[in-house]
Design an enzyme around this catalytic site. Structure first.
Site, PDB file in Angstrom:
ATOM      1  N   CYS A 134      29.216  11.982 -10.427  1.00  0.00           N
ATOM      2  CA  CYS A 134      28.629  10.650 -10.254  1.00  0.00           C
ATOM      3  C   CYS A 134      27.236  10.593 -10.896  1.00  0.00           C
ATOM      4  CB  CYS A 134      28.584  10.280  -8.778  1.00  0.00           C
ATOM      5  SG  CYS A 134      28.361   8.502  -8.524  1.00  0.00           S
ATOM      6  N   ARG A 172      21.078  -4.591   8.784  1.00  0.00           N
ATOM      7  CA  ARG A 172      22.255  -3.848   8.296  1.00  0.00           C
ATOM      8  C   ARG A 172      22.472  -2.661   9.213  1.00  0.00           C
ATOM      9  NH1 ARG A 172      22.602  -2.729   1.991  1.00  0.00           N
ATOM     10  NH2 ARG A 172      24.634  -1.944   2.598  1.00  0.00           N
ATOM     11  N   SER A 229      23.460  10.692  -9.554  1.00  0.00           N
ATOM     12  CA  SER A 229      22.516  10.798  -8.441  1.00  0.00           C
ATOM     13  C   SER A 229      21.117  11.048  -8.985  1.00  0.00           C
ATOM     14  CB  SER A 229      22.932  11.947  -7.523  1.00  0.00           C
ATOM     15  OG  SER A 229      21.796  12.534  -6.931  1.00  0.00           O
ATOM     16  N   ARG A 271      18.622  -3.455  -2.315  1.00  0.00           N
ATOM     17  CA  ARG A 271      19.709  -2.468  -2.273  1.00  0.00           C
ATOM     18  C   ARG A 271      19.171  -1.067  -2.493  1.00  0.00           C
ATOM     19  NH1 ARG A 271      24.832  -5.209  -4.539  1.00  0.00           N
ATOM     20  NH2 ARG A 271      25.662  -3.190  -3.978  1.00  0.00           N
ATOM     21  N   GLY A 272      20.007  -0.109  -2.224  1.00  0.00           N
ATOM     22  CA  GLY A 272      19.653   1.284  -2.462  1.00  0.00           C
ATOM     23  C   GLY A 272      18.925   1.822  -1.248  1.00  0.00           C
ATOM     24  N   ALA A 273      19.289   3.040  -0.848  1.00  0.00           N
ATOM     25  CA  ALA A 273      18.745   3.622   0.383  1.00  0.00           C
ATOM     26  C   ALA A 273      17.219   3.659   0.365  1.00  0.00           C
ATOM     27  CB  ALA A 273      19.311   5.025   0.568  1.00  0.00           C
ATOM     28  N   ASN A 329      29.278  11.443   0.242  1.00  0.00           N
ATOM     29  CA  ASN A 329      28.870  11.158  -1.135  1.00  0.00           C
ATOM     30  C   ASN A 329      30.049  10.555  -1.880  1.00  0.00           C
ATOM     31  OD1 ASN A 329      26.891  11.220  -3.228  1.00  0.00           O
ATOM     32  ND2 ASN A 329      27.934  12.971  -4.136  1.00  0.00           N
ATOM     33  N   LYS A 330      29.845  10.232  -3.128  1.00  0.00           N
ATOM     34  CA  LYS A 330      30.872   9.617  -3.976  1.00  0.00           C
ATOM     35  C   LYS A 330      32.210  10.331  -3.848  1.00  0.00           C
ATOM     36  CE  LYS A 330      30.504   6.768  -6.263  1.00  0.00           C
ATOM     37  NZ  LYS A 330      30.843   5.412  -5.787  1.00  0.00           N
ATOM     38  N   ALA A 373      18.554  12.060  -7.367  1.00  0.00           N
ATOM     39  CA  ALA A 373      17.993  13.291  -6.812  1.00  0.00           C
ATOM     40  C   ALA A 373      18.540  14.514  -7.555  1.00  0.00           C
ATOM     41  CB  ALA A 373      18.296  13.388  -5.325  1.00  0.00           C
ATOM     42  N   ASP A 380      24.971  10.149  -0.185  1.00  0.00           N
ATOM     43  CA  ASP A 380      24.724   8.808   0.331  1.00  0.00           C
ATOM     44  C   ASP A 380      24.227   8.899   1.762  1.00  0.00           C
ATOM     45  OD1 ASP A 380      26.846   8.246  -1.952  1.00  0.00           O
ATOM     46  OD2 ASP A 380      25.701   6.428  -1.553  1.00  0.00           O
TER      47      ASP A 380
END
Lengths: 335, 330
Positions: free
Chosen positions: B133, B63, B135, B20-22, B212-213, B137, B202
């Site tokens: 959120c 995916r 993040s 998972r996760g970009a 994004n969120k 980054a 995202d």
């Protein structure tokens, strides 16, 4: 008899501590009038007015921002002080009558607000609202009763999450209601026709003090060119702000949002909390204010205040009135 | 040649969301290409190229909506295709593929750190920062600025429904940063005290819009109203190539039980609870995107896609037309 009043008083104060910040100011005003009526009509004795004074003092401190409370209390105390000054036999009775009159006035204004606002609601409208406003609820209820087919979007409205209460009450009316987190206001705005908001107070320049998040919702509506209607009794117009007073920023504690364990853990790490209850919506984002006297532009608040309080507005200070009220009570009792 | 077992395992991991996760998805895909290349046993160049393309397709199909996955693959494949006319043997082709895959992995791992270094330059002493959120980054920028000795103050939203803001405040406070948690509804109220907004992403669309969120777009709007600068911190592999050809980003709406309890939902069957996970912030409300390659205006997103990942619109059009041909000849 005295014990009974004392019991009544302490339960009324407990209720204030629990709900004083959470309830809509109109609901709180109606509760206040019921409680003080109960308190003083139980004994019809002058000494019971001490409880009344104490209760008023507490409610002002708990909800200093609610102008409706201030204005109602101001009206009540102006009359009460006069009765006591005149040393009337029936002053307690007269005060009770005054309380009943004020309650009727609030209920009457709510009905008028509902009827007038409903004319602005059309069948097929998708309406977004925030938090729980008694006036907004009345308006929606009236529109639904008139057979208008509407849908309502309501944000959760943290802190207190009173948007959930709004959703529950609307569900009972059989209207289709959608609940979402406060962060999703802009996401859903494209689906919305009108925004309805209540008010805690309305300032001299037409700025609306409302539940925190109201100004964000108005901004988001403004961006999407969705109309914003504020529904407010003229009793919420703040005459003090005409004299330069600022409306105080209201805050609460994080325990209304998070569990004790999490707060303790975050505190230990040095995290701070800022939990505002109200925010300020500039008049530019408000299309109109619906009052019981009709619809006005936010910039026209001045005219109404002038009508109500004269020009320059003459507004006796509530704390000063309360101080005099207490003195008068003691004077009458010692006599 | 068959697809190696190791590569299929990675593909399965991505498909089943075990990976998972970009960032992790992208690195796994690059790694899968590298493994496949290393395990190639044939010796004709054309066969090798077909083989690598097959592997790339298998990975891409795990995916189809992931943003970072096609970027990782195109990073590698575009480098191979650019030199295709000058390559004479398998060994050369392998070197390019394996080298590009390793480069992608190293770069993407370093991206967060670089974003921190680059972004921190945008933070001034005494700045008040708002973030939303959790993040990595955005936090990298904030923490780097703090490490550089800048005296900053951070407001973090609690981020309903899942409270990722609590993770953010924990991380920042444990570093010693002055951080205050606020409800999501208070972002406009607080904006007057804020100097800069820093959020993650995202995905970044080709036109510079940022996914994004949920809540990000109204924060950006409130910042825009107050003339507060909005920075998005995002690794370049989050730039979405599919949007180049007009693909819309579809926002996922999650379970209502994240917002209210299941008991509440049962008690109130007529209350519909909608729970969108993301929103789209238009480029107009974003001052700059901080990437590991540098600070870019959001409108330059297409440049990143082209330069870094070799995406050109004709690639897509070619692919579409060739698949259409395939269908008609059947």
């Amino acid at each position: 008899m005295k014990d009974c009043v004392e019991e009544l008083f302490s339960s009324a104060i407990k209720e204030l501590n629990e709900k004083g910040k959470v309830l809509s100011s109109t609901s709180l005003a109606l509760i206040m009038l019921s409680r003080i009526e109960e308190l003083i009509s139980r004994t019809e004795n002058i000494s019971s007015l001490r409880y009344l004074a104490e209760y008023l003092d507490r409610i002002i401190k708990i909800r200093s921002s609610a102008i409706l409370l201030h204005n109602i209390i101001r009206e009540l105390l102006k009359k009460a002080n006069r009765y006591l000054e005149e040393a009337r036999e029936d002053s307690v009775d007269k005060i009770v009558q005054e309380i009943i009159k004020l309650r009727k006035m609030i209920i009457g204004s709510l009905q008028a607000l509902g009827t007038i606002t409903s004319k602005r609601i059309e069948s097929g409208d998708v309406i977004m609202t925030h938090a729980y406003s008694t006036s907004v609820f009345m308006a929606l209820k009236t529109a639904i009763k008139e057979g208008k087919d509407i849908r309502v979007y309501v944000s959760e409205s943290r802190p207190f999450s009173n948007g959930i209460t709004m959703a529950e009450n609307l569900e009972k009316l059989g209207v289709e209601v959608t609940l979402f987190v406060d962060s999703a206001m802009r996401y859903f705005m494209k689906e919305v026709d009108k925004v309805l908001l209540g008010a805690e107070a309305i300032a001299a320049n037409g700025a609306v003090v409302g539940k925190v998040g109201s100004s964000l919702l108005s901004l988001v509506a403004h961006e999407a060119r969705v109309r914003v209607l504020v529904i407010s009794s003229i009793m919420k117009f703040s005459p003090e702000t005409f004299l330069g007073e600022l409306i105080e920023e209201e805050r609460t504690t994080p325990d209304v949002m998070l569990s004790k364990d999490i707060i303790a853990e975050l505190h230990k790490l040095g995290v701070k909390f800022y939990v505002p209850v109200l925010d300020f919506t500039p008049p530019e984002y408000i299309d109109l204010i619906v009052t019981e006297r009709g619809i006005i532009a936010p910039q026209a608040v001045t005219f109404i205040v002038r009508e109500l309080y004269g020009w320059p507005p003459e507004v006796p200070n509530v704390s000063e009135l309360l101080r005099r009220f207490r003195l008068k009570i003691e004077e009458v009792i010692t006599k | 040649m068959n697809i190696p077992k190791e590569v299929l395992e990675i593909a399965d991991g991505i498909r089943s969301m075990k990976i998972r996760g970009a960032g992790r998805i992208a690195r796994s895909a690059a790694n899968a290409l590298k493994i496949a290349s290393e395990m190639y046993t044939g010796n004709t160049l054309n066969e090798y190229i077909e083989y690598i393309k097959t592997i790339a397709d298998v990975l891409l199909n795990t995916r189809p909506t992931a943003v970072s996955l096609p970027n990782a693959i195109n990073f590698v494949i575009s480098r191979l295709m650019r030199k295709i006319d000058y390559i004479s043997d398998v060994e050369e082709a392998r070197n390019i593929v394996e080298g590009a895959a390793s480069e992608f992995i190293v770069r993407s791992k370093e991206a967060l750190k670089l974003i921190g270094v680059i972004g921190a330059k945008r933070i001034r002493d005494e700045d008040v920062i708002l973030t939303h959120c959790n993040s990595s980054a955005a936090l990298s920028v904030i923490m780097k600025a703090y490490e550089e000795g800048k005296n900053i103050k951070v407001f973090a939203t609690e981020t309903r429904p899942k409270f990722q803001g609590i993770i953010t405040v924990k991380i920042l406070a444990s570093k010693g940063i002055d951080v205050t948690l606020i409800p999501d509804s208070a972002v406009r109220l607080i904006m007057k005290k804020v100097d800069k907004v820093i959020v993650g992403a995202d995905a970044v669309a080709a036109n510079g819009a940022v996914v994004n969120k949920i809540g990000t777009s109204q924060i950006a709007l409130a910042a825009h109203e107050a003339r507060v600068r909005v920075f998005v911190a995002a690794e370049t592999y989050k730039f979405s190539p599919a949007t180049v050809t007009g693909e819309l980003i579809i926002i996922e709406e999650r379970k209502p039980s994240e917002v209210v309890s299941t008991a509440f939902l049962e008690e109130h069957p007529k209350i519909r609870v909608r729970n969108p996970a993301f929103d789209v912030t238009p480029a107009d409300y974003i001052d700059a995107i901080i990437t590991e390659k540098g600070v870019i205006p959001p409108q330059a997103a297409i440049l990143i896609l082209k330069e870094e990942y070799g995406w050109v619109i004709s690639d897509y059009l070619l692919r579409i037309s060739s698949s259409e041909e395939g269908e008609t000849t059947k």
